[in-house]
Enzyme design. Sequence first.
Site, PDB file in Angstrom:
ATOM      1  N   CYS A   1       3.251   5.017  23.460  1.00 57.01           N
ATOM      2  CA  CYS A   1       4.128   4.269  24.050  1.00 57.01           C
ATOM      3  C   CYS A   1       4.283   3.029  23.211  1.00 57.01           C
ATOM      4  O   CYS A   1       5.053   2.406  23.096  1.00 57.01           O
ATOM      5  CB  CYS A   1       3.924   3.673  25.499  1.00 57.01           C
ATOM      6  SG  CYS A   1       4.253   4.954  26.755  1.00 57.01           S
TER       7      CYS A   1
ATOM      8  N   ASN B   1      -7.843   3.850   9.477  1.00 54.99           N
ATOM      9  CA  ASN B   1      -6.989   2.637   9.930  1.00 54.99           C
ATOM     10  C   ASN B   1      -7.545   2.445  11.524  1.00 54.99           C
ATOM     11  O   ASN B   1      -7.603   1.458  12.035  1.00 54.99           O
ATOM     12  CB  ASN B   1      -5.824   2.473   9.700  1.00 54.99           C
ATOM     13  CG  ASN B   1      -4.777   3.602  10.025  1.00 54.99           C
ATOM     14  OD1 ASN B   1      -5.099   4.706   9.751  1.00 54.99           O
ATOM     15  ND2 ASN B   1      -3.843   3.595  10.737  1.00 54.99           N
TER      16      ASN B   1
ATOM     17  N   THR C   1      10.287  -7.869 -11.515  1.00 62.49           N
ATOM     18  CA  THR C   1       9.677  -8.854 -12.004  1.00 62.49           C
ATOM     19  C   THR C   1       8.496  -8.987 -10.968  1.00 62.49           C
ATOM     20  O   THR C   1       8.626  -8.823  -9.806  1.00 62.49           O
ATOM     21  CB  THR C   1      10.913 -10.098 -11.779  1.00 62.49           C
ATOM     22  OG1 THR C   1      11.894  -9.821 -12.484  1.00 62.49           O
ATOM     23  CG2 THR C   1      10.216 -11.432 -11.919  1.00 62.49           C
TER      24      THR C   1
ATOM     25  N   GLY D   1       0.620  -1.244   0.218  1.00 62.29           N
ATOM     26  CA  GLY D   1      -0.093  -0.042   0.016  1.00 62.29           C
ATOM     27  C   GLY D   1       0.790   1.156   0.110  1.00 62.29           C
ATOM     28  O   GLY D   1       0.602   2.180  -0.683  1.00 62.29           O
ATOM     29  N   THR D   2       1.996   1.352   0.729  1.00 61.57           N
ATOM     30  CA  THR D   2       3.011   2.393   0.820  1.00 61.57           C
ATOM     31  C   THR D   2       3.563   2.751  -0.656  1.00 61.57           C
ATOM     32  O   THR D   2       3.515   3.743  -1.073  1.00 61.57           O
ATOM     33  CB  THR D   2       3.845   2.266   1.913  1.00 61.57           C
ATOM     34  OG1 THR D   2       3.305   1.828   3.121  1.00 61.57           O
ATOM     35  CG2 THR D   2       4.779   3.363   1.795  1.00 61.57           C
TER      36      THR D   2
ATOM     37  N   GLN E   1      -7.465   0.243   3.998  1.00 60.34           N
ATOM     38  CA  GLN E   1      -8.652  -0.306   5.059  1.00 60.34           C
ATOM     39  C   GLN E   1     -10.225  -0.574   4.487  1.00 60.34           C
ATOM     40  O   GLN E   1     -10.845  -1.492   5.077  1.00 60.34           O
ATOM     41  CB  GLN E   1      -8.908   0.661   6.285  1.00 60.34           C
ATOM     42  CG  GLN E   1      -7.642   0.701   6.957  1.00 60.34           C
ATOM     43  CD  GLN E   1      -6.938  -0.415   7.783  1.00 60.34           C
ATOM     44  OE1 GLN E   1      -7.743  -1.464   7.766  1.00 60.34           O
ATOM     45  NE2 GLN E   1      -5.805  -0.653   7.919  1.00 60.34           N
TER      46      GLN E   1
ATOM     47  N   GLY F   1      -2.612  -6.096  -0.280  1.00 64.76           N
ATOM     48  CA  GLY F   1      -3.431  -7.509  -0.003  1.00 64.76           C
ATOM     49  C   GLY F   1      -3.255  -7.907   1.336  1.00 64.76           C
ATOM     50  O   GLY F   1      -4.357  -8.866   1.563  1.00 64.76           O
ATOM     51  N   HIS F   2      -2.467  -7.599   2.402  1.00 63.89           N
ATOM     52  CA  HIS F   2      -2.392  -8.442   3.476  1.00 63.89           C
ATOM     53  C   HIS F   2      -3.576  -7.806   4.591  1.00 63.89           C
ATOM     54  O   HIS F   2      -3.766  -8.336   5.438  1.00 63.89           O
ATOM     55  CB  HIS F   2      -1.004  -8.305   4.284  1.00 63.89           C
ATOM     56  CG  HIS F   2      -0.745  -6.915   4.965  1.00 63.89           C
ATOM     57  ND1 HIS F   2      -1.026  -6.339   6.184  1.00 63.89           N
ATOM     58  CD2 HIS F   2      -0.213  -5.681   4.246  1.00 63.89           C
ATOM     59  CE1 HIS F   2      -0.440  -5.416   6.387  1.00 63.89           C
ATOM     60  NE2 HIS F   2      -0.227  -4.751   4.987  1.00 63.89           N
TER      61      HIS F   2
END
Lengths: 296, 402
Positions: free
Chosen positions: B325, B151, B237, B72-73, B179, B200-201
């Site tokens: 944190c 997100n 590729t 996505g990035t 998202q 995809g993930h």
Amino acid sequence: MWDYSEKVKEHFYNPRNAGPLDGANGIGDVGSISCGDALRLMLKVDPDSERITDAHFQTFGCGSAIASSSALTEIIKGMTLDEALAVSNQDIADYLDGLPPEKMHCSVMGREALQAAVANYRGETWSDDHEEGALVCKCFAIDAVLIEDTIRANNLGTVEDVTNYTKAGGGCAACHEGIEEILGRVLAERGERFDPTAKATPAPAMGNLARIRKIEQTIEQMRPTLQRDGGDIDLIDVDGNRILVSLKGACSGCQMEAVTLGGVQQKLIEALGEFVKVVPVGAHAHAHGSACATEA
Amino acid sequence: MGPIYLDNNATTQCDPRVIDAMMPYFIEQFGNPSSMHSFGNKVGLAVKKARAQVQTLIGAEHDSEVIFTSCGTESDSTAILSALRAQPERKEIITSTVEHPAVLSLAEHLEKEGYTVHRIGVDGQGRIDLDAYRAKLSPNVAIASFMWANNETGTIFPVEQMAEMAHEAGVMFHTDAVQAVGKLPIDLRNTHIDMLSLSGHKLHAPKGIGVLYLKRATRFRPLLRGGHQERGRRAGTENVPAIVGLGVAAELALEHMAFENTTVKRMRDQLQDGILAQVPNAFATGDVDNRLPNTANIAFEYIEGEAILLLLNKEGIAASSGSACTSGSLEPSHVMRAMGIPYTAAHGTVRFSLSRHTRDCEIERVIQAVPPIVARLRKLSPYWAGDKPLAEPEKAFAPSYA
């Protein structure tokens, strides 16, 4: 997930001395802007002996903030106020078998709460003199504010300078872009531009003799603390950035050795303004180390 | 009792059917789709099929509008940098204050290079200020980039309407839909969205595969130049096994779209209601009436998110938090800050994100586990006394900040 030591987890899951403390006569409330964390440390001090008879905490914060608070109360119980004030944030981190670099400020917050609580007991007002910024160097836990201040105070102009003075960027080097950016910003303040081809200014001038004296002085200052615990420390040799020492008595071989060495190392780094590694040498290496020292 | 995974906005488990479809492309059909021999002769067809499956999921008019990328990035960077390079005379970018770092960090970097970035704010529910957006649209703007769904809170932006507004002003429109894809019905052919990023993930395909949708005839400059792959728009590729996996995942997402918006949504609502009914001083963040069906972001006041996550993790429950944190950053989530959530609540936000793999019994377990964890941490909190916060907590406990 953070790589927390078992000890951090244990103190987080089972915090010692949590909750309000009735009859507390020294209270320190501090927060760390960098995390939004906040801590109230409550001490019960015996006025005659100035000994801390009980310590409790309340913390709004993450796992390591809670663990650091818990560790702090365990460390200082039974200490006199002066002894407690000698506890460094590194001591808190060492007690917990270390903290991730991003979390070192949790231990700093603990130390500040201690200073604030002691000041409160003594009727003084405590003001914090240190400011924290975004973490830049993750290898040595150096933040932007420290880097900026060091650049300004010493008129630094290169990444190498910054590494020499603060250690930042001396490890994996991934933060060099960030350091260059800070240099660009600070240099712009004095009307200069960051020049990536500029040569580093020579490292702070401290002759060998002055440096070794400084090391000796620092170790002398720590000796009483070690002797109180039935131990002692000797400087054997200085080999570049490795400082060879021998630990004696209760210090030697005990489980606290690594902790003690970490504390000595931290104090030496602070005193010398450079990164050094404290290496323990045993009886065998001791003789060898002495021989080297004689040759030198 | 197995562990419970409610962090599906971070990443999802690969669907076993996705893995099965991928396996032959590691072992038997491992050839390069560009090669002439038999080790790769089925590979080209497999990629073509996957492209069509993705095309169907997002409602693209042409399969050539689907460009496979690595994530996505990469899709976000490609879209924004392409718009700037293709229109060098345009030096402005419009985006929002609540974007993913994939867009925000890039925008910040471009700002240093001399571009002007307009960051449109949101209200307390995370809804975009459309008037402010309209006011910034001009011929100086190279691209407007807004996420389809947030997100952290799941809040949905009206990107179709915003794309229309951009189109009328002659400005290119990109949406980071990482998202949204697979959770919301999307029909790109009937929108003015010029570019869209997906990953995809986030929809049960593997990591390392993404897509940039590029509406036909949108002016484009590739990020990576080299071979002729993806019609020269993304050299390198092809990651064939992952492309095949994403194709299957896209088909499965379409099959489960109704399930996601009924059953998953119901479980999400039960989770949120169940927790809020038991825990005082807690509230849901974001635009609760207009958000992803799988996401609930709950702020627990006066305690800190990482501590909550560690205790949840001990009970075998995985979620995530907007606390500073958890990221090692200085500030709590920029999304919470943008919505004006106070620090004492922003640090205690926990995001539960479900998927079609989530089960009712798991939701029940989480509803039981959360209240005692919150109570336990509040007992440690200096803002809390007994079973409620101190009166005027921010005044009662006002530490000196360093």
